[in-house]
Write a protein that holds these residues in place. Structure first.
Motif, mmCIF file in Angstrom:
data_model
loop_
_atom_site.group_PDB
_atom_site.id
_atom_site.type_symbol
_atom_site.label_atom_id
_atom_site.label_comp_id
_atom_site.label_asym_id
_atom_site.label_seq_id
_atom_site.Cartn_x
_atom_site.Cartn_y
_atom_site.Cartn_z
ATOM 1 N N LEU A 1 17.463 0.314 8.550
ATOM 2 C CA LEU A 1 16.603 1.163 7.735
ATOM 3 C C LEU A 1 16.709 0.780 6.264
ATOM 4 O O LEU A 1 15.693 0.674 5.560
ATOM 5 C CB LEU A 1 16.979 2.630 7.931
ATOM 6 N N ALA A 2 17.925 0.545 5.788
ATOM 7 C CA ALA A 2 18.115 0.128 4.396
ATOM 8 C C ALA A 2 17.459 -1.227 4.153
ATOM 9 O O ALA A 2 16.833 -1.458 3.101
ATOM 10 C CB ALA A 2 19.604 0.069 4.065
ATOM 11 N N TRP A 3 17.601 -2.141 5.106
ATOM 12 C CA TRP A 3 16.954 -3.453 4.990
ATOM 13 C C TRP A 3 15.443 -3.306 4.926
ATOM 14 O O TRP A 3 14.776 -3.949 4.100
ATOM 15 C CB TRP A 3 17.351 -4.323 6.184
ATOM 16 N N LEU A 4 14.874 -2.447 5.777
ATOM 17 C CA LEU A 4 13.433 -2.247 5.798
ATOM 18 C C LEU A 4 12.938 -1.696 4.466
ATOM 19 O O LEU A 4 11.938 -2.182 3.908
ATOM 20 C CB LEU A 4 13.056 -1.292 6.940
ATOM 21 N N GLN A 5 13.625 -0.711 3.937
ATOM 22 C CA GLN A 5 13.205 -0.136 2.663
ATOM 23 C C GLN A 5 13.263 -1.172 1.544
ATOM 24 O O GLN A 5 12.336 -1.277 0.732
ATOM 25 C CB GLN A 5 14.076 1.076 2.345
ATOM 26 N N ALA A 6 14.324 -1.954 1.500
ATOM 27 C CA ALA A 6 14.438 -2.998 0.478
ATOM 28 C C ALA A 6 13.351 -4.054 0.662
ATOM 29 O O ALA A 6 12.766 -4.552 -0.323
ATOM 30 C CB ALA A 6 15.824 -3.633 0.526
ATOM 31 N N GLU A 7 13.074 -4.399 1.907
ATOM 32 C CA GLU A 7 12.047 -5.393 2.209
ATOM 33 C C GLU A 7 10.674 -4.912 1.761
ATOM 34 O O GLU A 7 9.898 -5.671 1.154
ATOM 35 C CB GLU A 7 12.041 -5.682 3.712
ATOM 36 N N LEU A 8 10.346 -3.659 2.012
ATOM 37 C CA LEU A 8 9.044 -3.120 1.608
ATOM 38 C C LEU A 8 8.910 -3.076 0.091
ATOM 39 O O LEU A 8 7.846 -3.399 -0.454
ATOM 40 C CB LEU A 8 8.844 -1.734 2.205
ATOM 41 N N LEU A 9 9.982 -2.688 -0.594
ATOM 42 C CA LEU A 9 9.939 -2.633 -2.058
ATOM 43 C C LEU A 9 9.717 -4.016 -2.654
ATOM 44 O O LEU A 9 9.014 -4.169 -3.659
ATOM 45 C CB LEU A 9 11.238 -2.039 -2.601
ATOM 46 N N GLU A 10 10.302 -5.025 -2.049
ATOM 47 C CA GLU A 10 10.175 -6.389 -2.574
ATOM 48 C C GLU A 10 8.845 -7.021 -2.183
ATOM 49 O O GLU A 10 8.220 -7.728 -2.983
ATOM 50 C CB GLU A 10 11.327 -7.248 -2.055
ATOM 51 N N SER A 11 8.407 -6.775 -0.946
ATOM 52 C CA SER A 11 7.242 -7.489 -0.417
ATOM 53 C C SER A 11 5.914 -6.884 -0.832
ATOM 54 O O SER A 11 4.936 -7.613 -1.063
ATOM 55 C CB SER A 11 7.312 -7.530 1.111
ATOM 56 N N SER A 12 5.846 -5.560 -0.920
ATOM 57 C CA SER A 12 4.561 -4.921 -1.201
ATOM 58 C C SER A 12 3.934 -5.389 -2.512
ATOM 59 O O SER A 12 2.738 -5.710 -2.544
ATOM 60 C CB SER A 12 4.718 -3.398 -1.190
ATOM 61 N N PRO A 13 4.683 -5.486 -3.616
ATOM 62 C CA PRO A 13 4.054 -5.912 -4.878
ATOM 63 C C PRO A 13 3.672 -7.396 -4.912
ATOM 64 O O PRO A 13 2.878 -7.805 -5.759
ATOM 65 C CB PRO A 13 5.132 -5.615 -5.931
ATOM 66 N N THR A 14 4.225 -8.192 -4.018
ATOM 67 C CA THR A 14 4.039 -9.642 -4.090
ATOM 68 C C THR A 14 3.160 -10.204 -2.982
ATOM 69 O O THR A 14 2.952 -11.417 -2.914
ATOM 70 C CB THR A 14 5.405 -10.352 -4.039
ATOM 71 N N HIS A 15 2.634 -9.335 -2.099
ATOM 72 C CA HIS A 15 1.803 -9.780 -0.989
ATOM 73 C C HIS A 15 0.518 -8.946 -0.927
ATOM 74 O O HIS A 15 0.493 -7.790 -1.355
ATOM 75 C CB HIS A 15 2.559 -9.650 0.340
ATOM 76 N N ASP A 16 -0.516 -9.539 -0.379
ATOM 77 C CA ASP A 16 -1.776 -8.811 -0.203
ATOM 78 C C ASP A 16 -1.657 -7.736 0.868
ATOM 79 O O ASP A 16 -2.283 -6.677 0.781
ATOM 80 C CB ASP A 16 -2.895 -9.781 0.191
#
Length: 279
Positions: free
Chosen positions: A130-145
């Motif tokens: 869950l912690a990995w998923l949250q960190a992944e979403l925070l990093e990926s959302s601003p940098t991907h379409d």
């Protein structure tokens, strides 16, 4: 025929959302898992698809353990060992789960493991994932379409302690929805397996944040060659149970704008349902 139909679409990627095989191996037996992979990898239509198309795969219950398997399943170490032996994958970030993430041309795919850390009545993903998923979403959302969360377990459904889907872990689902809302993550979608149907939701039934700010579109990606059935819902575009079906995600970019089309299709080329959105 459904595997031939998928291959005829010439996809950039084929995502297996669990239940690649239905061997229901409920024991610590690596050889049994190896034989199960051999069976599907030598089936003619599947083999042709896997040889022609990049594949990403995470398991669900029937290819991880027995029905409704979880972290206590005796098969857990053998499933992991056989996966590492037989399945090319992106980096596995944990020694206990097979969640992984990667990018294709501005799209981030985030594949979840909803079995290995599951504890009924407590957690679906486990604290680490869950912690990995949250960190992944925070990093990926601003940098991907677009960020596609691949969840073998269906997302939409009325809360129920007896449910094997996210509905059985309503508190964790609400926690994740509120995280999405609180951080303004608006370019996400969920692609799910397990349920033997095609279904699309525009996010109106998928928001568990309690404030309407986490309306994530959902694609249920159908039964492939299994019998049809209905699980979860409701879905804004309706449900289409049946064998010989699959889901398709199309991403189109024009004049700097990204458009995503979700489709449910049949082995004979019939389009069952489609819906378009701009993330």
């Amino acid at each position: 025929q459904v595997y031939d139909a998928i291959r005829s679409m010439d996809p950039d990627l084929y995502v297996i959302t669990g239940d690649m095989h239905y061997s229901n191996i409920a024991r610590d037996d690596v050889d049994a898992f190896d034989r199960a992979y051999d069976t599907v990898l030598t089936a003619a239509a599947q083999a042709a698809l896997y040889r022609s198309t990049p594949v990403a795969y995470v398991w669900d219950d029937h290819d991880f353990s027995g029905n409704d398997g979880d972290a206590s399943s005796p098969s857990r170490p053998a499933a992991r060992a056989s996966y590492e032996r037989n399945v090319p994958s992106h980096e596995l970030v944990s020694s206990t789960t097979i969640n992984q993430a990667f990018s294709i041309d501005g799209i981030r795919l985030v594949l979840l493991d909803t079995r290995s850390a599951r504890e009924p009545g407590n957690t679906l993903l486990g604290d680490e994932q869950l912690a990995w998923l949250q960190a992944e979403l925070l990093e990926s959302s601003p940098t991907h379409d677009l960020v596609i969360i691949v969840s073998p377990t269906p997302w939409i459904g009325a809360a129920s302690d007896s449910s094997d889907a996210w509905a059985g872990f309503a508190d964790e689902r609400t926690q994740l929805s509120r995280f999405v809302a609180d951080h303004g993550l608006e370019n996400l979608m969920i692609a799910s397996g397990d349920a033997h149907l095609v279904a699309i939701d525009d996010g109106s039934n998928a928001d568990y944040s309690d404030d309407g700010r986490a309306a994530i579109p959902v694609l249920q990606a159908a039964a492939l060659d299994r019998p049809g059935s209905v699980k979860g819902g409701p879905y804004s575009a309706g449900t289409f149970p049946g064998a010989g079906q699959f889901g398709l995600i199309r991403v189109r970019r024009e004049s700097g704008a990204t458009t995503v089309t979700l489709e449910g299709r049949r082995y004979d080329g019939q389009e069952l349902v489609s819906w378009e959105f701009t993330p």
